[in-house]
Each structure stands twice: as structure tokens, then as C-alpha cells.
Design an enzyme around this catalytic site. Sequence first.
Site, mmCIF file in Angstrom:
data_model
loop_
_atom_site.group_PDB
_atom_site.id
_atom_site.type_symbol
_atom_site.label_atom_id
_atom_site.label_comp_id
_atom_site.label_asym_id
_atom_site.label_seq_id
_atom_site.Cartn_x
_atom_site.Cartn_y
_atom_site.Cartn_z
ATOM 1 N N GLY A 1 40.669 30.923 33.192
ATOM 2 C CA GLY A 1 40.884 29.789 34.095
ATOM 3 C C GLY A 1 40.993 30.314 35.517
ATOM 4 N N SER B 1 41.872 37.060 33.523
ATOM 5 C CA SER B 1 40.596 37.106 34.228
ATOM 6 C C SER B 1 40.001 35.711 34.294
ATOM 7 C CB SER B 1 39.627 38.058 33.515
ATOM 8 O OG SER B 1 39.209 37.467 32.309
ATOM 9 N N LYS B 2 38.910 35.619 34.996
ATOM 10 C CA LYS B 2 38.193 34.369 35.236
ATOM 11 C C LYS B 2 38.032 33.497 33.980
ATOM 12 C CE LYS B 2 36.509 32.146 38.246
ATOM 13 N NZ LYS B 2 37.516 31.450 38.849
ATOM 14 N N ARG B 3 37.743 34.158 32.868
ATOM 15 C CA ARG B 3 37.450 33.343 31.671
ATOM 16 C C ARG B 3 38.688 32.608 31.154
ATOM 17 N NH1 ARG B 3 39.069 36.149 27.138
ATOM 18 N NH2 ARG B 3 39.707 38.254 27.682
ATOM 19 N N GLU C 1 41.983 28.978 44.343
ATOM 20 C CA GLU C 1 41.544 28.062 43.276
ATOM 21 C C GLU C 1 42.672 27.131 42.853
ATOM 22 O OE1 GLU C 1 38.741 29.855 39.985
ATOM 23 O OE2 GLU C 1 40.057 31.417 40.772
#
Length: 466
Positions: A244, A240-242, A250
Site C-alpha cells: 500500500g 514496500s509499495k505492494r 501518498e
Amino acid sequence: MTVRTRFAPSPTGLLHIGGARTALFNYLFSRHHGGQFLLRIEDTDRARSTDQAVQVILDGLAWLGLTPDEPPLFQSTRAARHAEVAHALLAAGRAYRCYASAEELRLMREQALKEGRPPRYDGRWRDRDPAEAPAGVAPAIRLKAPRDGETVVEDLVQGSVRVANAELDDMIILRSDGTPTYLHAVVVDDHDMAITHVIRGDDHLTNTFRQVQIYQAMGWEMPRFAHIPLIHGADGAKLSKRHGAVSVLEFREQGFLPEAVCNYLLRLGWGHGDAEILSREEAIRLFDLDGVGRGAARMDYAKLTHLNAVWLRAADDARLAEEVMARLAGKPGLVSDDVARARIQTLMPALKERARTLVELAESAAFLARTPPLPMNEKAQALLDAPGARAMLGDLAQTLAAAAFTPAALHDALRGFAEAHGKKLGEVAQPLRAALTGATTSPPIDATLAALGREETLARLTAVLG
Ligand code: GLU
């Protein structure tokens, strides 16, 4: 049989790196077997499925070089066909109309939970006379699922996976408002698209049992299934986002090359001996599902960065120069594009040796595109301010004004200058580098001089001599 695979993303607004890997495996498998790779946009959730969200998927796939062989199929355009198949099952006695109200279903669920049973539909309309249907109630259509025995999936990655049919209830295939349920739509679409191999994330494995029941009820030939483990973060939790970057876009912004991302994703959960660096052609030649592991893959950003550096060094200089130009565009104090591009491309063989990402590459190339006076970092400024440095650079400017501007000739000229002044080469090169680049590190000084050319070199020296 022609192998036909598909990637079937739901347009949520990003192309997740896990989805990209699923697409890559489908692509490689179809290519390896001389087949076709298709794209189906599962856009039945109309609120989330904007044109923009679809475009993100198309752009991401195009960037990765995973272009489908046919125009994408939009699931939302096929509702009539999904309903038609549901009614065919009804006519064949393999499905039935269910008039249970929302309230009844809620009570059923509550009762089951109270008794510690999994909440399942109890089949109350399965064998009931349709004449008992309540007036004015629109029915849902449910599959008449087998009650005995088991449903088995011979998965090409997970092996033989089975569930007792008693565990599965009669699922809705067509809702009371006439819209298909997701599981039903997927089966009808895969069948109509003549998909031979369904390769997808293993979070869909439990769906497969229900989908198999639909194939069986229709008497359709089943595709082979291959459920690949999901990508996790370094800590073992679902990526997930946390952790990276998670979206393909992105990674692009962070300066990764598509071939590096594909190489990395391929090696993430698939192996062939100790092959590590794989081109697209090699990947197509070697890829098959027996190389896919069963364990969850862990995203390793450091390894991706390492692979990116390898692919950066192999990349074409003109292409990299374009990438750098795109990243420098719009910055103030730059020379014309043509001049910048020529300088950057000339120095690219040396620049790309030192960068791991396009972001680093653009940073290290930026000095070439600037107009003097250059911004100086602290160390460069200190070198220029050292006693005698400017006087030495003044003399050096005269030598360079007469030198041939090729790396070899410049190398000799600098060496000769250093000897004549009783200095080591570095004592000449470092202040010169500071004056030309604004920093104390850069590619070799002779190559740097040659890329800037005589005129620009002298202009930069003049700017620091004041
Ligand atoms: N639309 C599903 C997803 O995005 C994939 C369904 C499938 O591959 O069968 O997870």
C-alpha cells in the site's frame, strides 16, 4: 546536558513512512527532555540527491509538524571536515594509509569466499612501512581497528549488543579519491552537531559497532544509541509499495490528517498503558524510549483509517472545509468558492461524522458545491420518478418557501408537512434528499437544507420538477 537528537535521511525522492516514524521518535524524545531536534540531509550520493528530493523531505516533515530547531545540515558540505578527522586519526596512529589495489582486494575477497570465510580486508598495510608504498598510487585511509576484545553497544532499545573485534576489519574512512565513507561522515557529523542520542532504524545496528570504533579512536564522547525496529507489512515482510502507501506524500493524498498519521506511527512500536488516542502534547509528555518495543511493527492500514476518522471528528470545521475546497478545486460545474466554502463549513459538523478520510469527506460534500441540475445516482433517480413524488415535492417547495431556514424550524416544517399529507417523515425526506443531493444518503435533512439555504433549495427543487 541538553538532549539533541537528529533525523538523518538520505534524499531518495520520498519520505518513507518508516523514516517519518524515526523523525517522530527523535522529535518527541527531544521535546520530552526539553532538548532540540535537528535535521541532517545525508546527500553524499550526489546523483540521487536532487533539490527536489530534499524538498520532498522538508515538505513531509513540515506537514507532520516535525520542524527541526536549526536549519538542516547538508552532509555534502562537510567533506573537508571529514577528511580533516581522517588525517587526525592518521597523525595519531589510529589510522593508516592502505595502497591495496582494486585487483588485490578482489583476490582477497575471492580467496575468503573460497575458504568459506566472510570477505574482509586482511590488514596488509596496517603495519607496513609507508616507505614501501608503490609510486603513483593514491592510498585510502583505514581505521586501525582493535583486533582483540569486543565492541559493545549499550542500546537503549535493543539492550547490550556486542561483537568480537576479530569479526570487524579495518574499514576505509577516507577513499583514495579523498571522499569520506558514509560511516565515517555520520560519526564526524553527529559529534560536531553535539548529538546526544542517535535514534534510528535497527537496520543500522551493525553499522554502530564500526561507528563506535571511530568514536573511541578519536577519544570522543559517544552518543547513546537507540535502534528501533523497522516497519513491516501485514505479511511480515519489510514494508514496500505492494503493501500500500509507503510515502508520507501518498498518505496525505489519500486523505489522512497529519495528526492521525503521527498518532498511528507513535503507537506503532511504542506503547504507554492502553493510551490509544494521543495528541501531540500528550505524546511529548509520555514519550520515552523505554516504551519502544523490540519486535518489528506491522503496518495496519485499517487501524490508521480508524484513527483518522477519530481525528477527523476532532478537527476544526473551517480547516476541514479548506481541505475539501482544495480537493474540489478545478472540478466543473461548481458554484463560487465563497458560497461553496460557507455551505461546506456549515454542514461540516454532520459531514465529518460520516467520513474516514478527507477523500471521503470531499466526496460527501461535493453536492453542496454543485450548480443545479445535479447528477443523480440511480437510487435517487428512482425516488424522484416514483408516482406522486414530483407532485409532493412541488407542494413541499411551497412550504419551504415560507419556512425559517434553521435546522430546528426546518425539522418542524417537514414534520408538519408529513403529518398534513398522511406520510411518514422518511417518505418526505428521501425524495427531498434525492432532489437536493443527487443521492439517497447525506447528513440529516434539516441540517442539509439549512446549509444550502432557501434560495438554493428552491432552485434545486425547481430543477427536478422540470
Ligand atoms: N541516512 C541514513 C538513512 O537514511 C540514516 C543514518 C543514521 O540515522 O545514522 O537510512
